[in-house]
Enzyme design. Structure first.
Site, PDB file in Angstrom:
ATOM      1  N   GLN A 336      13.845   6.701  -1.685  1.00 21.65           N
ATOM      2  CA  GLN A 336      13.064   6.909  -0.453  1.00 21.65           C
ATOM      3  C   GLN A 336      13.798   7.859   0.497  1.00 21.65           C
ATOM      4  O   GLN A 336      13.187   8.731   1.117  1.00 21.65           O
ATOM      5  CB  GLN A 336      12.810   5.543   0.223  1.00 21.65           C
ATOM      6  CG  GLN A 336      11.807   5.594   1.359  1.00 21.65           C
ATOM      7  CD  GLN A 336      10.391   5.898   0.872  1.00 21.65           C
ATOM      8  OE1 GLN A 336      10.067   5.708  -0.294  1.00 21.65           O
ATOM      9  NE2 GLN A 336       9.560   6.416   1.765  1.00 21.65           N
ATOM     10  N   GLU A 363      20.366 -10.408 -20.129  1.00 21.16           N
ATOM     11  CA  GLU A 363      21.275 -11.565 -20.023  1.00 21.16           C
ATOM     12  C   GLU A 363      20.652 -12.694 -19.201  1.00 21.16           C
ATOM     13  O   GLU A 363      21.314 -13.377 -18.436  1.00 21.16           O
ATOM     14  CB  GLU A 363      22.660 -11.152 -19.514  1.00 21.16           C
ATOM     15  CG  GLU A 363      23.405 -10.394 -20.603  1.00 21.16           C
ATOM     16  CD  GLU A 363      24.907 -10.336 -20.451  1.00 21.16           C
ATOM     17  OE1 GLU A 363      25.490 -11.259 -19.870  1.00 21.16           O
ATOM     18  OE2 GLU A 363      25.493  -9.362 -20.953  1.00 21.16           O
TER      19      GLU A 363
HETATM   20  N1  COS Z   1      26.807 -24.453 -21.348  1.00 21.31           N
HETATM   21  C1  COS Z   1      26.825 -25.424 -22.288  1.00 21.31           C
HETATM   22  N2  COS Z   1      25.694 -26.021 -22.717  1.00 21.31           N
HETATM   23  C2  COS Z   1      24.521 -25.647 -22.190  1.00 21.31           C
HETATM   24  C3  COS Z   1      24.429 -24.630 -21.215  1.00 21.31           C
HETATM   25  C4  COS Z   1      25.651 -24.034 -20.791  1.00 21.31           C
HETATM   26  N3  COS Z   1      25.658 -23.085 -19.861  1.00 21.31           N
HETATM   27  N4  COS Z   1      23.146 -24.466 -20.875  1.00 21.31           N
HETATM   28  C5  COS Z   1      22.440 -25.336 -21.609  1.00 21.31           C
HETATM   29  N5  COS Z   1      23.270 -26.032 -22.417  1.00 21.31           N
HETATM   30  C6  COS Z   1      22.904 -27.081 -23.348  1.00 21.31           C
HETATM   31  C7  COS Z   1      22.220 -28.240 -22.632  1.00 21.31           C
HETATM   32  O1  COS Z   1      23.157 -29.175 -22.156  1.00 21.31           O
HETATM   33  C8  COS Z   1      21.351 -28.808 -23.705  1.00 21.31           C
HETATM   34  O2  COS Z   1      22.108 -29.597 -24.566  1.00 21.31           O
HETATM   35  P1  COS Z   1      21.545 -31.031 -25.065  1.00 21.31           P
HETATM   36  O3  COS Z   1      20.258 -30.718 -25.752  1.00 21.31           O
HETATM   37  O4  COS Z   1      22.622 -31.512 -25.978  1.00 21.31           O
HETATM   38  O5  COS Z   1      21.368 -31.819 -23.822  1.00 21.31           O
HETATM   39  C9  COS Z   1      20.926 -27.589 -24.516  1.00 21.31           C
HETATM   40  O6  COS Z   1      21.920 -26.600 -24.260  1.00 21.31           O
HETATM   41  C10 COS Z   1      19.572 -27.083 -24.103  1.00 21.31           C
HETATM   42  O7  COS Z   1      19.593 -26.867 -22.703  1.00 21.31           O
HETATM   43  P2  COS Z   1      18.269 -26.866 -21.830  1.00 21.31           P
HETATM   44  O8  COS Z   1      17.495 -28.131 -22.085  1.00 21.31           O
HETATM   45  O9  COS Z   1      18.622 -26.511 -20.424  1.00 21.31           O
HETATM   46  O10 COS Z   1      17.518 -25.670 -22.543  1.00 21.31           O
HETATM   47  P3  COS Z   1      16.079 -25.071 -22.353  1.00 21.31           P
HETATM   48  O11 COS Z   1      15.377 -25.183 -23.646  1.00 21.31           O
HETATM   49  O12 COS Z   1      15.403 -25.540 -21.112  1.00 21.31           O
HETATM   50  O13 COS Z   1      16.471 -23.548 -22.239  1.00 21.31           O
HETATM   51  C11 COS Z   1      17.937 -21.866 -21.421  1.00 21.31           C
HETATM   52  C12 COS Z   1      17.013 -23.034 -21.110  1.00 21.31           C
HETATM   53  C13 COS Z   1      19.342 -22.358 -21.240  1.00 21.31           C
HETATM   54  C14 COS Z   1      17.749 -21.323 -22.818  1.00 21.31           C
HETATM   55  C15 COS Z   1      17.516 -20.814 -20.433  1.00 21.31           C
HETATM   56  O14 COS Z   1      17.797 -21.327 -19.149  1.00 21.31           O
HETATM   57  C16 COS Z   1      18.253 -19.508 -20.580  1.00 21.31           C
HETATM   58  O15 COS Z   1      19.392 -19.335 -20.179  1.00 21.31           O
HETATM   59  N6  COS Z   1      17.505 -18.514 -21.058  1.00 21.31           N
HETATM   60  C17 COS Z   1      17.940 -17.125 -21.044  1.00 21.31           C
HETATM   61  C18 COS Z   1      18.646 -16.798 -22.265  1.00 21.31           C
HETATM   62  C19 COS Z   1      19.275 -15.461 -22.089  1.00 21.31           C
HETATM   63  O16 COS Z   1      20.115 -15.268 -21.226  1.00 21.31           O
HETATM   64  N7  COS Z   1      18.863 -14.548 -22.927  1.00 21.31           N
HETATM   65  C20 COS Z   1      19.445 -13.254 -22.937  1.00 21.31           C
HETATM   66  C21 COS Z   1      19.989 -13.071 -24.267  1.00 21.31           C
HETATM   67  S1  COS Z   1      21.449 -12.160 -24.357  1.00 21.31           S
HETATM   68  S2  COS Z   1      21.150 -10.473 -23.538  1.00 21.31           S
END
Ligand code: COS
Length: 386
Positions: A336, A363
């Site tokens: 801008q 990420e």
């Molecule tokens: N460290 C350790 N464990 C973790 C964690 C962390 N930061 N985040 C989640 N977990 C564990 C949880 O404790 C849970 O374990 P249990 O099933 O044994 O209780 C399990 O992983 C699933 O966690 P949650 O129920 O929160 O998962 P969801 O299915 O709701 O998914 C995620 C949510 C974490 C997948 C989502 O918030 C996320 O981060 N998505 C983005 C992924 C991403 O960054 N993609 C980019 C790819 S790389 S460029």
């Protein structure tokens, strides 16, 4: 602002700044235009050892942490996010085996990552599993002393260019995310191929490709950690690297701010430099305030991540969320201030605005960061007595 960097930290920052100014800025527009992978600039970063900033000395690195890595990432990002993401994605790809790998894996692979001889990449995302990372479909079936991988990873940064890949696949489909495991794979394995380089809005010199696994047989020693730990490996890796995305955002916003200030000093309208108009100086004031807040946040979180390795998800997400929203706003405002010129490819800010968008997406989208922060708040406060 003085952030009280020690001599080593200043040296890392200054080295990255020098390479960014001398080796990245002169070629960034051409690399973007040609969508050419930045091997040239990356080689300079490798030659001075910057790929090994966060890797312990015993594995060939410089032995510093996330904070020092963020300083390097910020400086490279001031010049070009396409180059800085290619640099930083090698960290993302190597953290799984740095954090969870066996001694053999670390000794065998980390020295090559630290020296920049080999780039690493991280393979989690799939066509149907982006934000819902637990929904991956790629499988790794145990077969004697090996695993056989089938499936396709999508939008993998450094895909095709990297030699080393940390890949998350299901070893037990029935268990969903708890049945995921992490593997360290080398390029060139039979059955491991790449899709075409994606054509993108921004960070166009970086490589984004599919990883395609068709009956790809890997020795059982490729497993990182234990079977069933893959989701934890992925999440802990992202906890470590998200401040680095914040650092990309701070660097990019700083670069856009500097370009906008320079232009506002030079550009005259109504017989005055446009910086002397309140309308323009207020935009610059907001930029300056928000960038400094973002930088202070990234530095504080990166330092904290280095000293408190557990329970870092909330602050790691905060250090990605706020700076990347700032970078988007700052780069739009920089365009801008440049007015019509800002829209032209002859000036650097249109590229910065295009590059900024991905920071709010990769990420973990910024909506996912809010989920991570919100879940952590619920966990801490929901059951607390009033
Ligand atoms: N460290 C350790 N464990 C973790 C964690 C962390 N930061 N985040 C989640 N977990 C564990 C949880 O404790 C849970 O374990 P249990 O099933 O044994 O209780 C399990 O992983 C699933 O966690 P949650 O129920 O929160 O998962 P969801 O299915 O709701 O998914 C995620 C949510 C974490 C997948 C989502 O918030 C996320 O981060 N998505 C983005 C992924 C991403 O960054 N993609 C980019 C790819 S790389 S460029």
């Amino acid at each position: 602002m003085d952030y009280f960097l020690n001599e080593d930290q200043k040296a890392i920052r200054d080295l990255a700044r020098k390479i960014a100014q001398e080796r990245v800025m002169p070629v960034r527009a051409e690399l973007d235009e040609k969508e050419e992978f930045p091997w040239g600039p990356l080689k300079y970063l490798a030659d001075v050892g910057l790929f090994g900033v966060y890797i312990p000395e015993e594995y060939g690195g410089l032995g510093y942490g996330s904070f020092e890595n963020c300083l390097a990432i910020e400086e490279i990002s001031r010049a070009c996010i396409g180059v800085s993401v290619s640099f930083a994605a090698s960290g993302l790809g190597s953290y799984p085996f740095l954090l969870f790998g066996s001694e053999e894996q670390k000794k065998k692979y980390l020295p090559d990552v630290a020296s920049g001889r080999k780039l690493a990449a991280f393979g989690l995302t799939e066509a149907g599993a982006g934000s819902d990372a637990g929904g991956i479909r790629t499988t790794a079936k145990r077969d004697g002393d090996a695993y056989i991988l089938n499936g396709t990873k999508q939008w993998i940064t450094n895909g095709g260019e990297a030699e080393l890949y940390s890949v998350i696949a299901l070893t037990d489909k029935a268990k969903g995310p708890r049945g995921a495991s992490a593997f360290l794979l080398e390029k060139g394995l039979p059955g491991f191929n790449f899709g075409k380089k994606e054509k993108k809005l921004g960070i166009r010199c970086s490589a984004t490709r599919e990883l395609v696994f068709e009956d790809c047989r890997v020795p059982k020693e490729s497993l990182i950690g234990r079977e069933g730990m893959g989701f934890i490996v992925a999440m802990r890796t992202l906890d470590k690297t998200r401040p680095g995305i914040g650092a990309q955002a701070v660097g990019l916003a700083q670069g856009a701010f500097e370009a906008a200030v320079e232009y506002a000093r030079e550009r005259h309208q109504f017989e005055k430099p446009i910086i002397s108009f309140q309308a323009v100086s207020h935009i610059l004031a907001d930029m300056a305030a928000e960038i400094e807040a973002a930088r202070a946040l990234v530095y504080a979180v990166a330092r904290w991540v280095d000293t408190n390795p557990k329970d870092i998800s909330r602050y790691s997400a905060i250090s990605k969320l706020f700076p990347t929203d700032v970078a988007m706003k700052v780069t739009v405002d920089a365009v801008q201030i440049f007015g019509g010129y800002g829209f032209m490819r002859d000036y650097p800010v249109e590229k910065m605005m295009r590059d900024a968008k991905i920071l709010q997406i990769y990420e973990g989208t910024n909506q996912i960061q809010r989920n991570v922060i919100g879940q952590s708040l619920i966990k801490e406060y929901a059951s607390k007595p009033h």
